[in-house]
Scaffold this active site. Structure first.
Site, PDB file in Angstrom:
ATOM      1  N   LYS A  22     -14.961  42.068  40.604  1.00 15.99           N
ATOM      2  CA  LYS A  22     -13.715  41.284  40.652  1.00 15.99           C
ATOM      3  C   LYS A  22     -14.016  39.788  40.622  1.00 15.99           C
ATOM      4  CE  LYS A  22     -11.586  40.656  44.849  1.00 15.99           C
ATOM      5  NZ  LYS A  22     -11.408  39.243  45.139  1.00 15.99           N
ATOM      6  N   ASN A  23     -14.941  39.371  41.482  1.00 18.52           N
ATOM      7  CA  ASN A  23     -15.157  37.930  41.636  1.00 18.52           C
ATOM      8  C   ASN A  23     -16.001  37.321  40.521  1.00 18.52           C
ATOM      9  OD1 ASN A  23     -13.507  37.969  43.812  1.00 18.52           O
ATOM     10  ND2 ASN A  23     -15.145  38.001  45.346  1.00 18.52           N
ATOM     11  N   CYS A 117      -5.836  36.716  50.235  1.00 17.69           N
ATOM     12  CA  CYS A 117      -6.013  37.223  51.593  1.00 17.69           C
ATOM     13  C   CYS A 117      -5.964  36.080  52.603  1.00 17.69           C
ATOM     14  CB  CYS A 117      -7.346  37.951  51.702  1.00 17.69           C
ATOM     15  SG  CYS A 117      -7.400  39.465  50.726  1.00 17.69           S
ATOM     16  N   ARG A 122      -9.303  28.181  54.565  1.00 12.89           N
ATOM     17  CA  ARG A 122      -9.697  28.133  53.155  1.00 12.89           C
ATOM     18  C   ARG A 122      -9.247  26.816  52.496  1.00 12.89           C
ATOM     19  NH1 ARG A 122      -8.960  33.942  50.384  1.00 12.89           N
ATOM     20  NH2 ARG A 122     -10.957  33.414  49.484  1.00 12.89           N
ATOM     21  N   ASP A 313     -17.905  39.549  52.484  1.00 12.89           N
ATOM     22  CA  ASP A 313     -17.021  40.610  51.980  1.00 12.89           C
ATOM     23  C   ASP A 313     -17.506  42.010  52.382  1.00 12.89           C
ATOM     24  OD1 ASP A 313     -15.489  38.631  50.846  1.00 12.89           O
ATOM     25  OD2 ASP A 313     -16.318  38.846  48.840  1.00 12.89           O
ATOM     26  N   ARG A 406      -6.000  45.571  45.089  1.00 17.28           N
ATOM     27  CA  ARG A 406      -6.364  44.286  44.478  1.00 17.28           C
ATOM     28  C   ARG A 406      -7.835  44.264  44.073  1.00 17.28           C
ATOM     29  NH1 ARG A 406      -5.339  39.421  48.008  1.00 17.28           N
ATOM     30  NH2 ARG A 406      -6.560  38.690  46.266  1.00 17.28           N
TER      31      ARG A 406
HETATM   32  N1  EPU Z   1     -17.529  27.788  53.558  1.00 15.25           N
HETATM   33  C1  EPU Z   1     -18.260  26.941  54.330  1.00 15.25           C
HETATM   34  N2  EPU Z   1     -19.488  26.544  53.898  1.00 15.25           N
HETATM   35  C2  EPU Z   1     -19.975  26.965  52.721  1.00 15.25           C
HETATM   36  C3  EPU Z   1     -19.213  27.842  51.906  1.00 15.25           C
HETATM   37  C4  EPU Z   1     -17.974  28.244  52.366  1.00 15.25           C
HETATM   38  O1  EPU Z   1     -17.831  26.536  55.395  1.00 15.25           O
HETATM   39  O2  EPU Z   1     -21.094  26.557  52.379  1.00 15.25           O
HETATM   40  C5  EPU Z   1     -16.251  28.240  54.086  1.00 15.25           C
HETATM   41  C6  EPU Z   1     -15.045  27.637  53.422  1.00 15.25           C
HETATM   42  O3  EPU Z   1     -14.623  26.459  54.071  1.00 15.25           O
HETATM   43  C7  EPU Z   1     -14.040  28.751  53.533  1.00 15.25           C
HETATM   44  C8  EPU Z   1     -14.923  29.975  53.441  1.00 15.25           C
HETATM   45  O4  EPU Z   1     -16.198  29.608  53.828  1.00 15.25           O
HETATM   46  O5  EPU Z   1     -13.384  28.747  54.749  1.00 15.25           O
HETATM   47  C9  EPU Z   1     -15.061  30.593  52.041  1.00 15.25           C
HETATM   48  O6  EPU Z   1     -14.835  29.668  51.085  1.00 15.25           O
HETATM   49  P1  EPU Z   1     -13.612  29.851  50.095  1.00 15.25           P
HETATM   50  O7  EPU Z   1     -12.466  30.491  50.773  1.00 15.25           O
HETATM   51  O8  EPU Z   1     -13.441  28.566  49.345  1.00 15.25           O
HETATM   52  O9  EPU Z   1     -14.263  30.887  49.167  1.00 15.25           O
HETATM   53  P2  EPU Z   1     -13.824  31.199  47.756  1.00 15.25           P
HETATM   54  O10 EPU Z   1     -14.804  30.563  46.853  1.00 15.25           O
HETATM   55  O11 EPU Z   1     -12.392  30.914  47.544  1.00 15.25           O
HETATM   56  C10 EPU Z   1     -15.024  33.466  47.188  1.00 15.25           C
HETATM   57  C11 EPU Z   1     -14.525  34.869  46.969  1.00 15.25           C
HETATM   58  C12 EPU Z   1     -14.176  35.512  48.305  1.00 15.25           C
HETATM   59  C13 EPU Z   1     -15.425  35.513  49.175  1.00 15.25           C
HETATM   60  C14 EPU Z   1     -15.948  34.084  49.333  1.00 15.25           C
HETATM   61  C15 EPU Z   1     -17.253  34.001  50.085  1.00 15.25           C
HETATM   62  C16 EPU Z   1     -13.507  34.721  44.791  1.00 15.25           C
HETATM   63  C17 EPU Z   1     -12.272  34.752  43.957  1.00 15.25           C
HETATM   64  N3  EPU Z   1     -13.348  34.830  46.098  1.00 15.25           N
HETATM   65  O12 EPU Z   1     -13.967  32.785  47.791  1.00 15.25           O
HETATM   66  O13 EPU Z   1     -13.802  36.844  48.026  1.00 15.25           O
HETATM   67  O14 EPU Z   1     -15.120  36.044  50.451  1.00 15.25           O
HETATM   68  O15 EPU Z   1     -16.177  33.490  48.036  1.00 15.25           O
HETATM   69  O16 EPU Z   1     -18.237  34.721  49.421  1.00 15.25           O
HETATM   70  O17 EPU Z   1     -14.606  34.646  44.251  1.00 15.25           O
HETATM   71  C18 EPU Z   1     -12.761  38.921  48.418  1.00 15.25           C
HETATM   72  O18 EPU Z   1     -13.208  39.300  47.327  1.00 15.25           O
HETATM   73  O19 EPU Z   1     -12.211  39.722  49.234  1.00 15.25           O
HETATM   74  C19 EPU Z   1     -12.877  37.508  48.791  1.00 15.25           C
HETATM   75  C20 EPU Z   1     -12.188  36.964  49.785  1.00 15.25           C
END
Ligand code: EPU
Length: 426
Positions: A22-23, A117, A122, A313, A406
């Protein structure tokens, strides 16, 4: 809202194939906006997040051919309009991945805040800072934000990301791929799905070095080309099936995995006492989890981390496994403020879990779980409740399973073929 009705106690036996990630698929579909030539994707997972992303692209003037029988998608940007349907955008976090192409293609645009989610704050600030590095100012409103170019020339830059986030790295890669000057992305996310996007952008004409590490160097092209690319197998699905085999004392052959994508998950499974081996058939790997001969599982501590650490995850499926292990496990998930709150649902099923603070929980095991009526709070916690239902005594009913759809393809059908007693009720 649809429900899963599960009667626990069945061992899972048989073979299962892992679909595309997915990601990986979501940013790669967004990246197809960067060219007016056709882009073809194979191994696209049949999950609702993909359907929503394709709808978003259609609204932006992209033609979409989705061959669900063969898991292929062909998209081509035709009559491009930089408008994003707010209703669809709210359905998934990954709608933030449209920011990259829009900054790359337009002088100004408006985007609805993404949904997805509810795992914590975030923040989008890292994305806004990246837009600023390319000369775009952002203004936030209650429901949307606007981005406008204020500096005319981009002469390349070294961008240090405030955090090694996945989607922020992906947006930076997409924008940089349309600039001929060199962009050096420091503190980049190194996850395999980021690498898969970089592979696509390279096929489209960008020169990218260092994908899969924390420093990525991009030299883009003003015009990118179409491409044909395969989505990598979903490492989180593979890990979830491995846990499902272990927890039910089943025997599963999990086809189409990339062994090195599973290192951190398998390391923990080994510590827990689960055995496995890989079967290599002409370069295609299958992960075999044989029926457990050891009676007991051993509790282990887990700290989620950035790649190549243990993925956040996979935290919820592992917590369910720990409810069946002997001893106490400290689970530390520092990324999100709300990602352990589902543990109260496991407690109602009989689990012995202390939530120390929003980021840490201690699981004491083993405990017999009992079937209950529950609601899926988010995608990964939802699948964890399904795993709990598979080992619980009696019947577990899980509501709001649209959240599980999803990210997991035909979950109840695939579980049924492996011997689980699970039904969907609409
Ligand atoms: N964060 C940090 N430090 C870091 C990296 C992240 O503090 O070095 C924190 C961010 O502030 C945030 C959280 O960690 O609170 C994750 O960051 P964010 O929500 O921006 O992650 P994302 O890039 O939007 C992707 C995946 C998520 C997965 C996360 C972490 C996609 C579309 N989503 O989110 O996937 O949990 O990376 O690996 O790629 C899922 O598939 O269920 C899902 C939530």
């Amino acid at each position: 809202m649809a429900k899963f009705i599960i009667t626990g106690g069945e061992k899972l036996h048989g073979e299962i194939t892992i679909p595309g990630a997915k990601n990986a698929a979501l940013p790669m579909l967004a990246a197809a906006l960067l060219t007016d030539e056709p882009c073809e994707f194979t191994n696209v997972p049949a999950i609702t997040d993909i359907v929503v992303m394709l709808e978003l692209l259609k609204h932006m003037g992209v033609s979409v051919e989705h061959d669900t029988a063969n898991n292929t998608v062909r998209v081509q940007r035709n009559n491009f309009t930089p408008t994003i349907d707010p209703f669809l955008a709210k359905k998934l976090r990954a709608s933030i991945l449209l920011l990259g192409p829009l900054v790359a293609l337009t002088e100004s645009c408006t985007l609805p805040f993404p949904g997805g989610c509810i795992l914590g704050k975030r923040p989008l600030d890292p994305h806004f800072r990246v837009a600023a590095s390319f000369g775009y100012d952002t203004i936030s409103y209650p429901e949307h934000f606007s981005v406008e170019r204020t500096k005319k020339k981009y002469n390349g830059s070294r961008i240090f990301l405030p955090e090694a986030g996945v989607t922020v790295t992906e947006n930076t890669l997409m924008i940089a791929s349309m600039h001929e000057h060199e962009t050096i992305i420091c503190n980049a996310a190194a996850e395999p799905h980021v690498e898969n996007l970089a592979e696509m952008l390279s096929l489209m004409g960008a020169t990218i070095d260092g994908a899969g590490t924390n420093t990525i160097i991009v030299r883009g092209k003003e015009k990118l080309h179409g491409c044909s690319v395969r989505i990598i197998p979903d490492q989180i699905e593979a890990g979830t099936w491995a846990v499902a085999a272990a927890i039910t004392r089943g025997d599963l052959l999990i086809h189409d995995v990339v062994p090195e994508h599973l290192d951190s998950i398998l390391l923990k499974l080994r510590e827990v006492g689960v055995t496995y081996d890989f079967i290599n058939t002409e370069g295609h790997y299958a992960l075999h989890i044989p029926e457990r001969t050891r009676n007991s599982l051993k509790a282990v501590n887990i700290t989620t981390n950035l790649w190549p650490g243990f993925p956040t995850d996979m935290q919820a499926p592992f917590v369910v496994l720990m409810t069946q292990a002997h001893g106490s496990s400290l689970i530390h998930d520092w990324m999100y403020e709300r990602r352990l709150f589902y543990t109260d649902k496991l407690i109602t099923m009989g689990a012995n879990i202390t939530l120390c603070d929003p980021h840490r929980a201690i699981v004491y095991g083993p405990t017999a779980l009992k079937g209950r009526e529950l609601e899926s709070p988010d995608l990964r916690a939802g699948v964890a409740l399904v795993l709990a239902g598979l080992v619980a005594e009696g019947t577990t009913i899980i509501d709001h399973i649209e959240l599980v759809d999803r990210g997991y393809e035909n979950l109840e059908k695939r579980l049924t073929t492996l011997g689980a007693n699970i039904k969907r009720s609409e």
